[in-house]
Design an enzyme around this catalytic site. Structure first.
Site, mmCIF file in Angstrom:
data_model
loop_
_atom_site.group_PDB
_atom_site.id
_atom_site.type_symbol
_atom_site.label_atom_id
_atom_site.label_comp_id
_atom_site.label_asym_id
_atom_site.label_seq_id
_atom_site.Cartn_x
_atom_site.Cartn_y
_atom_site.Cartn_z
ATOM 1 C CD GLU A 151 -3.138 -1.036 0.156
ATOM 2 O OE1 GLU A 151 -3.096 0.179 -0.598
ATOM 3 O OE2 GLU A 151 -3.875 -1.553 -0.144
ATOM 4 C CE LYS A 165 -7.572 5.611 2.882
ATOM 5 N NZ LYS A 165 -7.804 4.534 3.653
ATOM 6 C CD GLU A 204 -15.159 4.861 -1.949
ATOM 7 O OE1 GLU A 204 -16.262 4.027 -1.800
ATOM 8 O OE2 GLU A 204 -14.117 4.121 -1.939
ATOM 9 N NE ARG A 249 -12.022 7.267 0.513
ATOM 10 C CZ ARG A 249 -12.367 7.389 1.765
ATOM 11 N NH1 ARG A 249 -12.870 8.397 2.085
ATOM 12 N NH2 ARG A 249 -12.113 6.389 2.642
ATOM 13 C CG ASN A 293 -10.659 1.702 -5.635
ATOM 14 O OD1 ASN A 293 -10.383 1.165 -4.512
ATOM 15 N ND2 ASN A 293 -11.789 2.257 -5.905
ATOM 16 C CG HIS A 318 -10.847 -5.863 -3.845
ATOM 17 N ND1 HIS A 318 -11.125 -4.549 -3.950
ATOM 18 C CD2 HIS A 318 -10.103 -6.010 -2.771
ATOM 19 C CE1 HIS A 318 -10.852 -3.976 -3.265
ATOM 20 N NE2 HIS A 318 -10.322 -4.705 -2.335
ATOM 21 C CG HIS A 359 -5.858 -5.805 0.980
ATOM 22 N ND1 HIS A 359 -6.802 -5.880 0.209
ATOM 23 C CD2 HIS A 359 -5.161 -4.486 1.293
ATOM 24 C CE1 HIS A 359 -7.031 -4.556 -0.326
ATOM 25 N NE2 HIS A 359 -6.234 -3.798 0.269
HETATM 26 N N1 NAD Z 1 -10.818 1.068 6.875
HETATM 27 C C1 NAD Z 1 -10.114 1.282 5.908
HETATM 28 O O1 NAD Z 1 -9.875 2.291 5.353
HETATM 29 C C2 NAD Z 1 -9.179 0.083 5.626
HETATM 30 C C3 NAD Z 1 -8.119 0.188 4.779
HETATM 31 C C4 NAD Z 1 -7.451 -1.021 4.442
HETATM 32 C C5 NAD Z 1 -7.566 -2.322 5.115
HETATM 33 N N2 NAD Z 1 -8.610 -1.966 5.824
HETATM 34 C C6 NAD Z 1 -9.022 -3.553 6.563
HETATM 35 O O2 NAD Z 1 -8.104 -3.658 7.476
HETATM 36 C C7 NAD Z 1 -8.072 -5.210 7.448
HETATM 37 C C8 NAD Z 1 -6.624 -5.818 7.158
HETATM 38 O O3 NAD Z 1 -5.800 -5.342 8.198
HETATM 39 P P1 NAD Z 1 -4.308 -5.742 8.593
HETATM 40 O O4 NAD Z 1 -3.394 -6.249 7.406
HETATM 41 O O5 NAD Z 1 -3.736 -5.041 9.640
HETATM 42 O O6 NAD Z 1 -4.680 -7.180 9.139
HETATM 43 P P2 NAD Z 1 -5.249 -7.797 10.591
HETATM 44 O O7 NAD Z 1 -6.008 -6.789 11.297
HETATM 45 O O8 NAD Z 1 -5.979 -8.946 10.276
HETATM 46 O O9 NAD Z 1 -4.064 -8.195 11.165
HETATM 47 C C9 NAD Z 1 -3.348 -9.301 10.955
HETATM 48 C C10 NAD Z 1 -2.684 -10.084 11.999
HETATM 49 O O10 NAD Z 1 -1.460 -9.538 12.837
HETATM 50 C C11 NAD Z 1 -1.840 -9.702 14.116
HETATM 51 N N3 NAD Z 1 -1.288 -8.350 14.614
HETATM 52 C C12 NAD Z 1 -1.696 -7.146 14.686
HETATM 53 N N4 NAD Z 1 -0.784 -6.193 15.019
HETATM 54 C C13 NAD Z 1 0.403 -7.070 15.521
HETATM 55 C C14 NAD Z 1 1.657 -6.679 15.837
HETATM 56 N N5 NAD Z 1 2.050 -5.479 16.282
HETATM 57 N N6 NAD Z 1 2.503 -7.684 16.361
HETATM 58 C C15 NAD Z 1 2.247 -9.111 15.809
HETATM 59 N N7 NAD Z 1 0.971 -9.436 15.504
HETATM 60 C C16 NAD Z 1 0.322 -8.386 15.146
HETATM 61 C C17 NAD Z 1 -3.388 -9.631 14.009
HETATM 62 O O11 NAD Z 1 -3.446 -10.450 15.583
HETATM 63 C C18 NAD Z 1 -3.419 -10.553 13.178
HETATM 64 O O12 NAD Z 1 -3.393 -11.959 13.172
HETATM 65 C C19 NAD Z 1 -8.865 -5.652 6.512
HETATM 66 O O13 NAD Z 1 -10.034 -6.398 6.953
HETATM 67 C C20 NAD Z 1 -9.320 -4.625 5.661
HETATM 68 O O14 NAD Z 1 -10.527 -4.511 5.232
HETATM 69 C C21 NAD Z 1 -9.619 -1.067 6.298
#
Ligand code: NAD
Length: 360
Positions: A190, A229, A239, A243, A247, A254, A266
């Site tokens: 990202e 961002k 959006e 915005r 994508n 996706h 992701h």
């Molecule tokens: N709201 C938004 O604009 C937005 C943007 C991008 C992604 N998202 C969402 O974010 C989610 C993905 O987020 P992600 O990639 O952070 O994954 P996640 O939140 O699923 O975390 C991934 C794993 O890392 C672990 N973890 C978290 N922090 C840790 C740390 N400091 N040390 C060790 N382990 C740790 C968690 O327990 C989990 O098992 C998706 O659901 C996606 O839809 C939202």
């Protein structure tokens, strides 16, 4: 060492603070952000953190010592917390603990936990304030800005949610020390996306760095990505237009992510989606082939997958026609004609599939 990036969305504004903080400093930032009217704080914590991130315990202790009415609630770890069943469990807990309109929520964890926490804050008593402490690279650079909150349905990811802006975001880089390497690398995709769509210096910085990113460079890259961002969502909160450039790499990404049964992270899927979009742009005369080669070289060196052509087949691409961002038969596809630039082109879904397959 820390940096503040202001996020301005109409009348609402908040700051993303990025860097190294003592737990007490984080508590101070949240105290200021919530103000004196908040009298109870629900810490909604990713259930995987306690065992994996030693940073968590002192942070929670400092928040408990400095802020009023602090209680902690464990979410399921990662994506498992993003369901309506889990939302119900959290709001029932909040009601049972007596949180009223003077309550607030703090989401601590990756993007899943912060999406869950933000959605709880958006709907509990029709909306109470919240803040996030993102603990993954992806959550720091992406989920921290823009106010999207929500959960998944069986039918697909992020199908239920609300826009709700946090009062503050504190990205404490100490958390990254315990993040598994694969998660960290995926988060970089990202960051790289922000390089392609708006800030090409991100690409230069990554290309001239060794495989291990220094703390200074990590801070710089996160700051740059958050700025990109913040600038994009400030121009277009819901959006309607600009915005859409966020994508880049996501339309095909996706489809690949879903087709893998979410085996691909992701960020890994977005890396593949960016390569495919750059290849397609080159085939359509929208960008130079060198840009796709540059993306492959950089992302390959960082450990991201780049073999998009091999993975794209008609089955994967059939998913493009159920893309959430589709309007009628048209998909607004984001091309990158040069590093730091974007071009949006409405392409018929069937035409897009045919072109991608011809390229693959
Ligand atoms: N709201 C938004 O604009 C937005 C943007 C991008 C992604 N998202 C969402 O974010 C989610 C993905 O987020 P992600 O990639 O952070 O994954 P996640 O939140 O699923 O975390 C991934 C794993 O890392 C672990 N973890 C978290 N922090 C840790 C740390 N400091 N040390 C060790 N382990 C740790 C968690 O327990 C989990 O098992 C998706 O659901 C996606 O839809 C939202």
């Amino acid at each position: 060492m820390s940096v503040v990036v202001p996020v301005e969305l109409g009348a609402r504004r908040y700051q993303v603070q990025i860097g190294s903080f003592t737990p007490e400093a984080v508590a101070e930032i949240l105290t200021t952000a919530f103000g004196p009217t908040v009298t109870g704080l629900a810490l909604l914590v990713d259930g995987g953190l306690a065992a994996r991130a030693p940073r968590l315990a002192p942070l929670v202790a400092a928040l408990g010592a400095r802020l009023p009415g602090v209680e902690r609630f464990e979410l399921l770890a990662g994506e498992a917390c993003k369901s309506l069943t889990e939302i119900e469990r959290t709001v029932e807990w909040m009601a049972s603990r007596g949180y009223d309109r003077r309550g607030a929520v703090v989401g601590i964890g990756g993007g899943a936990a912060t999406d869950h926490a933000g959605f709880v804050a958006a709907i509990y008593l029709r909306g109470i304030p919240f803040a996030t402490l993102p603990t993954t690279l992806l959550a720091m650079v992406d989920a921290s800005v823009g106010g999207k909150t929500g959960v998944d349905l069986q039918a697909g990811k992020n199908l239920v949610g609300a826009f709700h802006q946090p009062r503050a975001v504190v990205a404490d880089l100490a958390f990254l020390a315990t993040l598994p390497a694969r998660e960290r690398t995926a988060g970089l995709a990202e960051v790289i996306k922000c390089g392609f769509i708006a800030d090409p210096e991100i690409l230069d910085l990554l290309e001239s760095s060794g495989p291990e990113l220094s703390a200074e460079l990590t801070l710089d890259l996160i700051t740059r990505a958050v700025r990109v961002k913040a600038e994009v969502v400030a121009a277009d909160e819901t959006e309607g237009g600009r915005r859409a450039i966020l994508n880049f790499g996501h339309t095909i990404g996706h489809a690949l992510e879903a087709a893998s049964g979410y085996e691909l992270l992701h960020g890994e899927a977005v890396a593949l989606g960016m390569v495919a979009a750059l290849d397609l742009g080159a085939a359509m005369g929208i960008g130079p082939p060198e840009l796709a080669a540059r993306a492959r070289a950089l992302m390959g060196r960082l450990g991201l997958p780049t073999d998009a052509a091999r993975r794209l087949d008609a089955g994967v691409l059939a998913r493009l026609s159920v893309d959430k961002k589709r309007r009628g038969n048209q998909i607004r596809f984001v091309f990158c004609p040069a590093a730091g630039q974007t071009r949006l082109v409405d392409v018929g879904a069937a035409d897009l599939v045919a072109r991608v397959l011809a390229k693959a």
